[in-house]
Design a protein around this motif. Sequence first.
Motif, short mmCIF file in Angstrom:
data_model
loop_
_atom_site.label_atom_id
_atom_site.label_comp_id
_atom_site.label_asym_id
_atom_site.label_seq_id
_atom_site.Cartn_x
_atom_site.Cartn_y
_atom_site.Cartn_z
N SER A 1 -6.56 6.99 3.90
CA SER A 1 -5.80 7.26 5.12
C SER A 1 -4.29 7.21 4.89
O SER A 1 -3.59 8.21 5.15
CB SER A 1 -6.26 6.29 6.21
OG SER A 1 -5.39 6.29 7.29
N PRO A 2 -3.70 6.11 4.40
CA PRO A 2 -2.25 6.15 4.16
C PRO A 2 -1.84 7.18 3.12
O PRO A 2 -0.76 7.77 3.23
CB PRO A 2 -1.92 4.71 3.69
CG PRO A 2 -3.22 4.10 3.30
CD PRO A 2 -4.27 4.78 4.12
N GLU B 1 0.80 -1.22 0.00
CA GLU B 1 0.00 0.00 0.00
C GLU B 1 0.84 1.28 0.00
O GLU B 1 0.51 2.24 -0.68
CB GLU B 1 -0.94 0.04 1.21
CG GLU B 1 -2.12 -0.91 1.12
CD GLU B 1 -1.90 -2.16 1.94
OE1 GLU B 1 -0.74 -2.41 2.34
OE2 GLU B 1 -2.88 -2.88 2.18
N TYR C 1 -11.32 1.42 5.81
CA TYR C 1 -10.23 0.45 5.62
C TYR C 1 -9.58 0.65 4.24
O TYR C 1 -9.01 -0.30 3.68
CB TYR C 1 -10.70 -1.01 5.77
CG TYR C 1 -11.49 -1.28 7.02
CD1 TYR C 1 -10.88 -1.27 8.27
CD2 TYR C 1 -12.86 -1.54 6.96
CE1 TYR C 1 -11.61 -1.50 9.42
CE2 TYR C 1 -13.60 -1.78 8.12
CZ TYR C 1 -12.96 -1.76 9.35
OH TYR C 1 -13.69 -2.00 10.49
N LEU D 1 -16.72 -3.49 11.76
CA LEU D 1 -15.59 -4.01 12.51
C LEU D 1 -14.87 -5.05 11.64
O LEU D 1 -15.51 -5.93 11.08
CB LEU D 1 -16.18 -4.69 13.76
CG LEU D 1 -15.45 -4.63 15.08
CD1 LEU D 1 -16.42 -4.99 16.20
CD2 LEU D 1 -14.25 -5.49 15.12
N SER D 2 -13.57 -4.93 11.52
CA SER D 2 -12.79 -5.89 10.75
C SER D 2 -12.20 -6.95 11.67
O SER D 2 -11.66 -6.62 12.73
CB SER D 2 -11.67 -5.18 10.00
OG SER D 2 -10.75 -6.12 9.48
N ARG E 1 -4.13 -8.25 10.80
CA ARG E 1 -2.89 -7.91 10.09
C ARG E 1 -2.33 -6.57 10.61
O ARG E 1 -1.13 -6.45 10.81
CB ARG E 1 -3.15 -7.83 8.58
CG ARG E 1 -1.91 -7.68 7.74
CD ARG E 1 -2.17 -7.94 6.25
NE ARG E 1 -2.85 -6.86 5.57
CZ ARG E 1 -2.24 -5.82 4.99
NH1 ARG E 1 -0.92 -5.73 5.01
NH2 ARG E 1 -2.93 -4.87 4.39
N LEU E 2 -3.19 -5.60 10.82
CA LEU E 2 -2.73 -4.28 11.28
C LEU E 2 -3.26 -3.91 12.66
O LEU E 2 -3.01 -2.81 13.15
CB LEU E 2 -3.15 -3.20 10.27
CG LEU E 2 -2.58 -3.30 8.85
CD1 LEU E 2 -3.23 -2.26 7.94
CD2 LEU E 2 -1.06 -3.12 8.85
N THR E 3 -4.02 -4.79 13.27
CA THR E 3 -4.66 -4.49 14.55
C THR E 3 -4.48 -5.66 15.50
O THR E 3 -4.76 -6.80 15.12
CB THR E 3 -6.18 -4.24 14.34
OG1 THR E 3 -6.33 -3.22 13.36
CG2 THR E 3 -6.86 -3.81 15.62
N PRO E 4 -4.02 -5.43 16.74
CA PRO E 4 -3.88 -6.55 17.68
C PRO E 4 -5.23 -7.21 17.96
O PRO E 4 -6.25 -6.52 18.05
CB PRO E 4 -3.35 -5.87 18.96
CG PRO E 4 -2.87 -4.52 18.56
CD PRO E 4 -3.62 -4.13 17.32
#
Lengths: 244, 244
Positions: A91-92, A59, A87, A132-133, A137-140
């Motif tokens: 944002s990035p 990304e 998601y 909610l995902s 991968r990017l979230t604990p």
Amino acid sequence: MPNVVFVVGLGPGDPRFLTAQAQSALTQAEVLCGYTVYLDLVRPYFPDKLYYSTGMTKEIDRCRWALETARSGRAVALVCSGDAGVYGMASPLLELAEHFPDVTVEVVPGLTAALSGGAVLGAPLAHDFCVLSLSDRLTPWEVIERRLAAAAMGDFCIALYNPSSKGRPDYLARAVRILLANGKAPGTVCGIVRNIGREGQESRVLTLAALETTPVDMFTTVFVGNAQTRQLSGRMVTPRGYRA
Amino acid sequence: MPNVVFVVGLGPGDPRFLTAQAQSALTQAEVLCGYTVYLDLVRPYFPDKLYYSTGMTKEIDRCRWALETARSGRAVALVCSGDAGVYGMASPLLELAEHFPDVTVEVVPGLTAALSGGAVLGAPLAHDFCVLSLSDRLTPWEVIERRLAAAAMGDFCIALYNPSSKGRPDYLARAVRILLANGKAPGTVCGIVRNIGREGQESRVLTLAALETTPVDMFTTVFVGNAQTRQLSGRMVTPRGYRA
């Protein structure tokens, strides 16, 4: 129109879900850039563009490439499935754009799966809801668990994204157990939609208890009702009012 | 195409936010039906239709009229601002449609304010989020309070709909105090967008503490960030990853 990156939400992919604004951004752009699978969705409709595709986890490379290309004077559309923000790449891209003050970023919203999949099922999100995902991968996972518990305690309707993948086939079952432990009833009306708006679209309404043992894949979006949600003629319908 | 009611999400109102699918449904319908203010948004673009408008609180009358008209053989589009499902007409229409088994209901999704307003602010909802209405017309205030507390405890990003009206000028301030009491920090980055996609659109990024004393009206959507949300060059940006 130089020095602009449009970050464009495509919705589910089929052009009938594109907004006129997204259509216009894709038309204005000279270069279309994004994850290979999403670019392939629009390529047939915009054959005369330049294309730059990268793999799913690249990304930041993609954002940098888009900003550098825009700085060189070519208008770029960075495409995302669903919405540009949820998601998505907005944002990035906006984070990295801090280093490209001469490039304009324009965010073009699109239909996220909560809306497009919701329409397939009926009206599952007609009252307060969470998106909610389940991807860690990017979230604990602890953060995901805490949010599942909070969503259940608030009796929100819930749209669950990324409910499964090869590396984590049991995440949906784990999520269901957390929802049940925090106040959602086993009979809560739920729904699943697979391949939203694409060939092979399928959907099903079932209970939360049944959801725990239902296999799903990464092309599926899962909907969990609130205490008022009902099944009506095979559709999932949450009332707009909330009777205690 | 007889015996069909399309329930169509218009998005913010301007035709650039219409999907191709919504455009097609409005074109196919012989009669357009809805709340007066929303019908006035599309009337200039579909001048040759029949129009049936009702006041804001006449939702059930409108649904019955749409179903009866469809049963008589005229295709109807029931229009909603935003999405057809999210606090929209799809839900009451599908409930009433149980009594009209010979009429088909087709739900056509649209851009809800969380997405269209989010794009104006940047990327406020790039991670897990809740959509929550502060209107207590159909929902007891206790339920709203409980959901605000849950949303704060889960550190969700939040889009607040109906943050104010004449009869309840202090609801946003009350909501902010509940968020603060349940774990949201006073410095949490927030945003407000007024008249999304319409003439006079305005937006602003501010802290949760400042939001408590900021007057808003019924044309405003309010966004509350999570603990990671930042202000970048005047935009509200939530990272896609969640660092503890």
